[in-house]
Write a protein that holds these residues in place. Structure first.
Motif: not given
Length: 319
Positions: A11-12, A7
């Motif tokens: 996104e993490e 990711k």
């Protein structure tokens, strides 16, 4: 994990917030039962009557309005009794007041009479905010529209000047909400962390809260959801606009992650608001403040934003 499945950093962070939100929903569904309090900051409506503004907002089911802090002089701005009469007519309440700070009323200015103008402005606006039922007043530590510092002493001057009227916030039960603004518009206090340091320097119970703004936060923060979690209980109002400062849904803003983060800090409880403020693209939205509005465009802007926000909130909460 292969690189093609790794990711991106944001996104993490999104995934971490989603996981925490799902845990909250599973273990404490009662904490999601009350929706977020949605308001609208009306200074972008320009020179229309408060009655027209309230009629527009009420027509789409809004209960709250954030009033333009237009008491620029003793003879200017909303009158208390007239304001209350309009609010009663449309069954609306005031979330708070959007304080307006320019080079002419600048808490940090090295021109003393401009700091005095800021003090006089606050002495007019704080009692008005309380009288119409507002729970917070937005305060900008430096002039909006002046991104170049006066000198190296702005922070200290601003802190010292605001201290002179800090007792008024307590006396009138109004929360001073410090707003970080992007570096293109102000010379200092650009992030949540910097707002916290400013509040700590003022060191007064009347000046203990933050007004966030998603548009500015996209410039100053590494991640919107993480910044909301960082603000925590200090956050009392959050201005909403999409990534292009237009209506929600017209840009690339991840509003779902924002909503999840707000629920994680218990933002749907008490007098804490999300106030739409889609002012349009460009560096100077203040032209519209003194202009004649296009009512049809504003009607569409409000309808689109409110509908999209409630739709996304419902989807997020239901899962």
């Amino acid at each position: 994990m292969s690189l093609e499945h790794k990711k991106q950093n944001f996104e993490e962070k999104n995934a971490s917030i989603l996981k925490k939100f799902n845990e909250l929903r599973d273990k404490h569904p009662e904490r999601l039962s009350s929706p977020l309090k949605l308001s609208w900051s009306n200074w972008g409506f320009g020179m229309e009557t408060l009655e027209d503004s309230c009629a527009r907002l009420s027509s789409v089911g809004l209960e709250y309005i954030e009033l333009h802090g237009n008491h620029y002089g003793p003879d200017l701005g909303y009158r208390t009794e007239d304001t209350l009469a309009v609010l009663r007519q449309y069954d609306m309440k005031v979330s708070g007041v959007c304080g307006m700070f320019s080079v002419h009323n600048d808490l940090s200015s090295n021109v003393p009479h401009r700091r005095q103008a800021a003090l006089d402005y606050l002495r007019r606006t704080i009692p008005f905010t309380a009288a119409v039922g507002g729970s917070y007043l937005l305060v900008v530590p430096g002039a909006v529209g002046r991104p170049v510092p006066c000198d190296a002493n702005e922070f200290d001057r601003s802190v010292g000047t605001l201290k002179l009227v800090a007792d008024l916030f307590v006396q009138h039960s109004v929360r001073a909400a410090i707003e970080p603004i992007r570096a293109d518009e102000v010379s200092f206090i650009h992030t949540i962390d910097e707002a916290k340091r400013y509040i700590a320097a003022v060191n007064h119970p009347g000046v203990a809260h933050i007004n966030g703004d998603l548009y500015h936060m996209q410039s100053g923060e590494s991640h919107l959801g993480s910044a909301i979690l960082e603000a925590g209980e200090m956050l009392v109002n959050l201005h909403l606009a999409d990534s292009n400062r237009r209506a929600l849904g017209d840009g690339s803003l991840d509003i779902d992650t924002v909503i999840r983060a707000l629920y994680l800090i218990g933002y749907n409880q008490g007098n804490r608001f999300v106030s739409a403020e889609p002012l349009g693209p460009g560096g100077d939205p203040y032209v519209a403040m003194n202009g004649k509005p296009n009512k049809k465009d504003l009607d569409e802007l409000v309808k689109k934003t409110v509908t999209y926000f409630r739709e996304r909130e419902n989807i997020v909460v239901r899962g």
